[in-house]
Scaffold this active site. Sequence first.
Site, PDB file in Angstrom:
ATOM      1  N   SER A 129       0.837  -1.196   0.000  1.00  0.00           N
ATOM      2  CA  SER A 129       0.000   0.000   0.000  1.00  0.00           C
ATOM      3  C   SER A 129       0.877   1.253   0.000  1.00  0.00           C
ATOM      4  CB  SER A 129      -0.961  -0.041   1.189  1.00  0.00           C
ATOM      5  OG  SER A 129      -1.993   0.907   1.040  1.00  0.00           O
ATOM      6  N   GLU A 185      -9.365  -4.787  -4.886  1.00  0.00           N
ATOM      7  CA  GLU A 185      -8.754  -3.809  -3.983  1.00  0.00           C
ATOM      8  C   GLU A 185      -9.777  -2.827  -3.411  1.00  0.00           C
ATOM      9  OE1 GLU A 185      -5.589  -3.662  -3.057  1.00  0.00           O
ATOM     10  OE2 GLU A 185      -4.309  -4.425  -4.664  1.00  0.00           O
ATOM     11  N   HIS A 235      -8.029  -5.089  -0.610  1.00  0.00           N
ATOM     12  CA  HIS A 235      -6.750  -4.496  -0.248  1.00  0.00           C
ATOM     13  C   HIS A 235      -6.269  -5.056   1.088  1.00  0.00           C
ATOM     14  CE1 HIS A 235      -3.675  -1.452  -0.623  1.00  0.00           C
ATOM     15  NE2 HIS A 235      -3.977  -0.906   0.537  1.00  0.00           N
TER      16      HIS A 235
END
Length: 488
Positions: free
Chosen positions: A184, A307, A405
């Site tokens: 990330s 995600e 995610h």
Amino acid sequence: MTTAQGAVRGIRQGDTAAFRNIPYAAPPHGAGRFAPPQPHEPWDGVRDATVPGPNAPQSERKLGSVDMSPYFGTGWSRGEDYLTVNVWTPAAGGGDLPVMVFVHGGGFVAGSTRSALYDGSAFARDGVVLVTLNYRLGIAGFLDLPGAPANRGLLDVLAALHWVQENIAAFGGDPHNVTLFGQSAGATIVGGVLGTLEATGLFRRAIVQSGSGLGAFTTEQAARVTGAAAEFLGIEPHVDAFAEISDERLVEAAARLTGIDLHTETHRDPLIGLSPFSLVLDTQPAESVAVGLSSDIDLLVGTNTEEGNLYLVPVDKYATSTAGDVGDAAARSHPNPAQLIETYRRARPEASFGELRSAIMGDALFSAGSWALVDVHAAHSQSATYAYEFAWRSQALGGELGATHAVELPFVFDLAHLPQLHGPAALLGPDKPPADLAARVHETWVRFARTGDPGWDPYDTERRATMRIDAEWTQVDDPRSQERQVWN
């Protein structure tokens, strides 16, 4: 164990040894919060490295109804001496082991080495020296301030890599075989490091997990955030004024900066309003890689299949999404929103509005910038390039969270068994993942760090070979080709 700054005492855990809270730079306090990282003073005697230390100033972070505490941690653990690393290594000793250095995510405002997901015991068990690091966050780390160097959080990562070069042999690691990896925001920082000339020689390989090679703000965009922060605090937008403000007030101000309009005549907001902080670069990391920086670095890049679900499902915005929401997501993300929606609808004829909205958001945040990074590296690097897509679906939140995610992280660290990751509102959901998935994902990351080859065909700009990771692993060529091309 003895480092260049002094001796440290860790703790043995079975076949591994852990050393926590070892400084790699001086405590950033006062005006030093906005200066480049400085060397830490040596210490006398033996420093206790058996317990976690403080972390960067931050507010507690939550994402609706999903429990993300194993990812974000429990917030701010106070103390100035937080520019530190944790090190895990095989207890039996030995040398010349591959080294992996991990940069955590958290939207540039949260996270730390204290988070449960970043325990490196499995890496040490499998013959890797694993290093995790804290870096400056929020205003101290990433606000672009006149009179201060930009991207101070990234400078911290570079300082930690220098520490690794100087000290990791004492822990059994090979300083010539270092893999830098992140997830990330941490992965976007890794991309930034790839495009930084000063990083030359500090690492040999890199893994970018759900980051972006196009995720940096321009200086014009960053100046808007700086102006808003200064206005909230009632001060001038200059480092001298910010140096007088307490950490508590800086954390409070950072939390008030979401929602700033960062669209300019030439650039869209690469984080689509989800964070007011990112790297600040007028040349995106992918563009720097394209001109030959990091041409000698083996690279593994990947994203997760869904995600965007993390930003919709836990806050009850997925199932209630409308055509207007899809249009808004497209307008925030792309210069031709109608073309973008048409492309996604054609590729996904049965998709709900929630699925389309999530896919567009996820690609705007992560996939478009990952495609750009992997393409330019494959085209311009002398080293190997690989791509993956993590597709295993969590059944959390009624089965809607999916391959969202951060869901790959427990598998990378071989921690999918942690109790706090399981339950109807936990990251991995109520069902047990496939029995061997964590072991195989973890072994793949270790193999790449050791050899530069994760076990499938390299990526090139013709085939675009990608490993799709699920209960079954399948290599596919150019997955999601239509959607990839619309971002070019």
